[in-house]
Design an enzyme around this catalytic site. Structure first.
Site, PDB file in Angstrom:
ATOM      1  N   ARG A  90       0.865  -1.185   0.000  1.00 50.81           N
ATOM      2  CA  ARG A  90       0.000   0.000   0.000  1.00 50.81           C
ATOM      3  C   ARG A  90       0.903   1.236   0.000  1.00 50.81           C
ATOM      4  NH1 ARG A  90      -5.142   0.238   3.639  1.00 50.81           N
ATOM      5  NH2 ARG A  90      -5.851   1.429   1.827  1.00 50.81           N
ATOM      6  N   ASP A 238      -2.566   9.140   7.028  1.00 50.02           N
ATOM      7  CA  ASP A 238      -1.650   8.110   6.521  1.00 50.02           C
ATOM      8  C   ASP A 238      -0.262   8.662   6.270  1.00 50.02           C
ATOM      9  OD1 ASP A 238      -4.434   7.035   5.830  1.00 50.02           O
ATOM     10  OD2 ASP A 238      -3.074   5.339   5.565  1.00 50.02           O
ATOM     11  N   LYS A 249      -8.057   9.167   4.389  1.00 52.73           N
ATOM     12  CA  LYS A 249      -9.114   8.512   3.612  1.00 52.73           C
ATOM     13  C   LYS A 249      -9.840   9.485   2.697  1.00 52.73           C
ATOM     14  CE  LYS A 249      -9.873   5.070   3.490  1.00 52.73           C
ATOM     15  NZ  LYS A 249      -9.197   4.324   2.396  1.00 52.73           N
TER      16      LYS A 249
HETATM   17  O1  MRU Z   1      -7.775   2.379   3.670  1.00 52.99           O
HETATM   18  P1  MRU Z   1      -7.608   2.391   5.149  1.00 52.99           P
HETATM   19  O2  MRU Z   1      -8.764   1.806   5.887  1.00 52.99           O
HETATM   20  O3  MRU Z   1      -6.288   1.798   5.572  1.00 52.99           O
HETATM   21  O4  MRU Z   1      -7.544   3.934   5.528  1.00 52.99           O
HETATM   22  C1  MRU Z   1      -7.307   4.292   6.861  1.00 52.99           C
HETATM   23  C2  MRU Z   1      -7.296   5.742   7.107  1.00 52.99           C
HETATM   24  O5  MRU Z   1      -7.488   6.544   6.228  1.00 52.99           O
HETATM   25  C3  MRU Z   1      -6.976   6.173   8.512  1.00 52.99           C
HETATM   26  O6  MRU Z   1      -7.614   7.369   8.822  1.00 52.99           O
HETATM   27  C4  MRU Z   1      -5.453   6.365   8.652  1.00 52.99           C
HETATM   28  O7  MRU Z   1      -4.767   5.251   8.201  1.00 52.99           O
HETATM   29  C5  MRU Z   1      -5.054   6.660  10.050  1.00 52.99           C
HETATM   30  S1  MRU Z   1      -5.273   5.282  11.117  1.00 52.99           S
HETATM   31  C6  MRU Z   1      -4.789   5.772  12.669  1.00 52.99           C
END
Ligand code: MRU
Length: 354
Positions: A90, A238, A249
């Site tokens: 990812r 992220d 997200k």
């Molecule tokens: O695609 P995902 O479910 O991994 O996306 C997660 C997010 O966008 C979270 O807000 C981010 O990773 C922070 S988690 C503490």
């Protein structure tokens, strides 16, 4: 408060809570090798920036245990494709890279040890990353706590909760601490299309913890913010970069702009492990594009015509001008001060009182 663990290490195996099946089913995927962990990251069985960092570190430990080598230097050589495989799972969250870099440094520093000793050290480091993450999140929670006034309403997006981390979550850490302290508050959780992390995961874990949570379709957020019934919004990230831009997200940007328009504070909870000072601006953050099927179907049920095209960008970038403060385990900071974060002495002088 019992905390849901998204990943555990037991009897030299990794057990991943299969988040694709939540909230209906609580089941674990047993992983004996790094490839199984890599697949679980790709298919979102485990997701959330800190959690996929922890999973990658554990995957390195599994891979090293499965390797037959006579010298520790061979171990390092053989792990190189494993590092690459995990980093490629990812692209947006910097935590995978962060965890792999930390493992690489540990291995390089300890090449004088026997392969057995080094493998043990690698495993201990992976477990340490998990433990530390829980402590870091609790600290983020302590710095977030002043925002929780009695009877306040907070909105969150996606899942930056215990399930996305080693425990407590980042955006949710303040909620868990406020609950411990008996503060009354309610949470509006946006459902978060297309994969519904808000509905399936945030609503689930907050409800399990006895927190007053209300689910809303993503397109309801604006109307509620305009009504003035939300005190603040808090989300995870992220990757946060040098100029204070944050990737999170898809849909986070929309929410942040709506907050600015309605004069509602917009906070980002960011462990320093998700800060990438090598990147100057949010425009340089790689944005993951996922399979269109996640948009055209909901849990394998088709909701769009067969063959229709769909856009599935997993993340967006929120420019720093929309972010009220970034809350880390070192304190809360103005986004423009993130560029000093390498120098922790200085950054602590810049800490905000929320
Ligand atoms: O695609 P995902 O479910 O991994 O996306 C997660 C997010 O966008 C979270 O807000 C981010 O990773 C922070 S988690 C503490």
């Amino acid at each position: 408060m019992p905390m849901l663990l998204s990943i555990k290490w037991e009897n030299d195996r990794v057990y991943i809570l299969d988040q694709r099946k939540l909230p209906q089913e609580i089941g674990f995927i047993e992983c004996d090798d790094h490839e199984e962990v890599a697949k679980a990251i790709e298919n979102l069985s485990i997701r959330g920036a800190p959690a996929i960092g922890i999973a990658s570190a554990m995957a390195v430990a599994l891979a090293s245990m499965n390797m037959n080598v006579s010298k520790s230097s061979q171990l390092y050589e053989k792990l190189i494709p494993v590092f690459r495989r995990l980093i490629d799972t990812r692209p947006t969250a910097v935590n995978i890279k962060w965890a792999i870099e930390r493992m690489k440094r540990l291995i390089k520093k300890n090449l004088h040890l026997s392969p057995y000793e080094l493998k043990t050290l690698i495993k201990e480091e992976a477990l340490k990353i998990q433990r530390e993450d829980m402590e870091i999140n609790r600290k983020i929670g302590e710095f977030t706590l002043p925002l929780f006034k009695n009877n306040c309403t907070v909105m969150t997006y996606c899942n930056a909760g215990a399930l996305a981390t080693g425990g407590y979550g980042t955006a949710t850490a303040g909620m868990y601490l406020a609950k411990e302290k008996g503060i009354k508050f309610r949470v509006f959780a946006c459902e978060t299309r297309p994969v519904l992390q808000g509905a399936r995961l945030t609503a689930f874990e907050l409800k399990e913890a006895g927190i007053d949570v209300t689910l809303l379709p993503d397109n309801t957020a604006g109307a509620l913010l305009r009504k003035g019934i939300v005190d603040f919004v808090i989300v995870g990230t992220d990757r946060t970069v040098k100029n204070g831009d944050v990737a999170n997200k898809i849909g986070t940007y929309t929410l942040a702009v709506l907050c600015k328009e309605n004069k509602i504070p917009f906070y980002v909870a960011a462990p320093t492990s998700s800060i990438d000072l090598k990147i100057k601006s949010g425009d340089e953050i790689p944005i993951e594009e996922r399979d269109a099927e996640e948009v055209t179907t909901i849990r394998n049920i088709r909701i769009a015509p067969e063959g229709v095209k769909a856009i599935n960008m997993a993340f967006d970038v929120t420019p720093s001008k929309y972010v009220t403060a970034i809350i880390t385990e070192k304190g809360a900071f103005l986004p423009k001060h993130i560029k000093y974060i390498k120098n922790l002495d200085k950054i602590e002088n810049l800490r905000l009182n929320l």
